[in-house]
Scaffold this motif. Structure first.
Motif, PDB file in Angstrom:
ATOM      1  N   PRO A 288       0.940  -1.455  -0.469  1.00  0.00           N
ATOM      2  CA  PRO A 288      -0.020  -0.610  -0.408  1.00  0.00           C
ATOM      3  C   PRO A 288       1.161   1.172   0.073  1.00  0.00           C
ATOM      4  O   PRO A 288       0.606   2.491  -0.411  1.00  0.00           O
ATOM      5  N   ASP A 289       2.484   1.087   0.650  1.00  0.00           N
ATOM      6  CA  ASP A 289       3.265   2.395   0.300  1.00  0.00           C
ATOM      7  C   ASP A 289       3.453   3.002  -1.053  1.00  0.00           C
ATOM      8  O   ASP A 289       4.345   3.770  -0.774  1.00  0.00           O
ATOM      9  N   ASP A 290       3.108   2.131  -1.746  1.00  0.00           N
ATOM     10  CA  ASP A 290       3.831   1.390  -3.412  1.00  0.00           C
ATOM     11  C   ASP A 290       5.204   1.468  -3.498  1.00  0.00           C
ATOM     12  O   ASP A 290       5.904   1.739  -4.487  1.00  0.00           O
ATOM     13  N   LYS A 291       6.217   0.128  -2.060  1.00  0.00           N
ATOM     14  CA  LYS A 291       6.942   0.280  -2.601  1.00  0.00           C
ATOM     15  C   LYS A 291       7.272  -1.243  -2.976  1.00  0.00           C
ATOM     16  O   LYS A 291       6.386  -1.741  -2.393  1.00  0.00           O
ATOM     17  N   LEU A 292       8.119  -0.831  -4.106  1.00  0.00           N
ATOM     18  CA  LEU A 292       7.872  -2.715  -4.627  1.00  0.00           C
ATOM     19  C   LEU A 292       8.583  -3.883  -3.869  1.00  0.00           C
ATOM     20  O   LEU A 292       9.449  -3.910  -3.214  1.00  0.00           O
ATOM     21  N   HIS A 293       7.712  -4.307  -3.666  1.00  0.00           N
ATOM     22  CA  HIS A 293       9.421  -5.984  -3.509  1.00  0.00           C
ATOM     23  C   HIS A 293       8.779  -7.507  -3.952  1.00  0.00           C
ATOM     24  O   HIS A 293       7.997  -7.231  -4.921  1.00  0.00           O
ATOM     25  N   VAL A 294       9.052  -8.450  -4.145  1.00  0.00           N
ATOM     26  CA  VAL A 294       9.388  -9.756  -4.614  1.00  0.00           C
ATOM     27  C   VAL A 294       8.423 -10.908  -3.147  1.00  0.00           C
ATOM     28  O   VAL A 294       9.235 -10.921  -2.291  1.00  0.00           O
TER      29      VAL A 294
END
Length: 394
Positions: A170-176
């Motif tokens: 939700p914070d728009d940070k990229l994850h895998v």
């Protein structure tokens, strides 16, 4: 599943060359029939090559970048479809190595040593641009996540044991998120219909409320907060595939001229391979391939220099070296695969021979990211000393 253990560079290159010869035998037929390479991928897993970047502490060879790139180039010379499938495998192993916890690293590295394959689910076709991702990881009260979205061009996912998924919280940070292939709510659809690279199965992945444990979600956004070689390695693997296509095309063009092409009546020679103008043309083509290979090797060395001392300057130079290699190998793949017909004459255009697969593979694979932006960053640095940006496609 079991696999051999590759111990060093020599072992890796020998195994890759054995597979190159094996894969080349049926490459034209697989392309013509769009027969997916299940048997060949089982051979790749059994060879141990998929584990050559696993860290030594987990039992892997942890080879240097020049070795990795030469392995992929060699496989691509046999069948670039098969070589493209582990491209994401090696990229996501690097992410796991950088951001994974001990338990997840031990689990996946051990499985890879036994032949497991990683696919990918990263690109999305219905967004504004490459980095506009809509797939979402929604946090749950117990620390897990629900993963929802749709991916396309998911090369390798159909054949994978694990499917890493690019998504945003939700914070728009990229994850895998690392998902087992049989995760509930994960659907892989074989709907790839590209004109080339026909058997990569680069289709659609649908994710419907897939439950992901918290320790299998890695903070990929942290990769780009400092100097890094993530993007350079990913792009260099693509360049190696293009170089392999170019090498295979040159070999097949030469074989065709030696065995099937008639000499032009004005040449005064008995065999097409003795024609001075054809010899000249093959010299030009060989020079182009040698130049591309040299840039590829130089870029691989630059990446390892940057890994040893990751600064803005070293990683920036590595990315620029990779950009140059990517342009050169892409151009070589396109020109050499087209030259099969230029040098082979009318007979080379027979559909039954399927020689056009080399050009179709080159044209399709070189579309992954635009050459014009590689040249843009090279020009900015050459003219103004501007280092390239930190992102995963340079």
């Amino acid at each position: 599943m079991t696999a051999r253990v590759v111990h060093d560079r020599d072992h890796a290159l020998l195994a890759a060359d054995e597979l190159r010869r094996a894969f080349a035998v049926g490459a034209a037929e697989r392309d013509r029939e769009r027969r997916l390479p299940d048997v060949e991928l089982a051979q790749l897993s059994a060879s141990g090559l998929l584990a050559i970047t696993v860290p030594e502490e987990y039992g892997g060879a942890d080879v240097d970048t020049p070795t990795l790139i030469e392995v992929v180039r060699t496989l691509a010379a046999g069948d670039p479809n098969i070589a493209q499938i582990p491209q994401s495998h090696f990229v996501y192993l690097n992410i796991l190595r950088r951001h994974g916890g001990d338990a997840l690293q031990k689990l996946i590295f051990t499985e890879v040593l036994n032949g497991a394959r990683l696919g990918n689910a990263q690109s999305e076709a219905k967004t504004k641009h490459l980095q506009d991702l809509r797939t979402r990881l929604d946090p749950q009260p117990d620390g897990s996540f629900l993963l929802t979205g749709e991916k396309q061009y998911s090369t390798g996912a159909l054949f994978a044991d694990w499917v890493p998924v690019l998504a945003k919280q939700p914070d728009d940070k990229l994850h895998v998120a690392f998902l087992p292939r049989d995760a509930e709510g994960l659907e892989v659809i074989d709907d790839w219909d590209g004109l080339g690279q026909r058997t990569t199965a680069s289709g659609t992945v649908r994710l419907r409320d897939v439950l992901v444990p918290g320790d299998r979600v890695l903070p990929h956004h942290l990769t780009f907060t400092g100097p890094q070689t993530h993007g350079a390695v990913a792009q260099l693997l693509h360049a190696a595939i293009d170089a392999g296509i170019a090498a295979a095309a040159l070999d097949e063009a030469a074989e065709f001229v030696r065995t099937k092409t008639r000499p032009w009546f004005e040449s005064g020679v008995d065999h097409a391979s003795e024609e001075p103008l054809l010899i000249q043309r093959f010299g030009e083509l060989d020079l182009q391939l040698r130049s591309a290979d040299a840039l590829l090797a130089a870029a691989a060395h630059a990446v390892d220099v940057a890994k040893a001392d990751p600064t803005d300057e070293t990683t920036g130079r590595a990315s620029l070296a990779v950009a140059a290699a990517k342009v050169a190998t892409g151009r070589a793949a396109l020109e050499l695969s087209s030259a099969i017909f230029e040098t082979g004459g009318t007979r080379s255009a027979l559909a039954s021979l399927n020689l056009d697969r080399h050009w179709r593979n080159a044209r399709t694979h070189t579309l992954h990211d635009p050459e014009r932006w590689k040249l843009q960053h090279l020009g900015r640095y050459a003219l103004n000393g501007t280092l390239p940006p930190r992102h995963g496609v340079l």
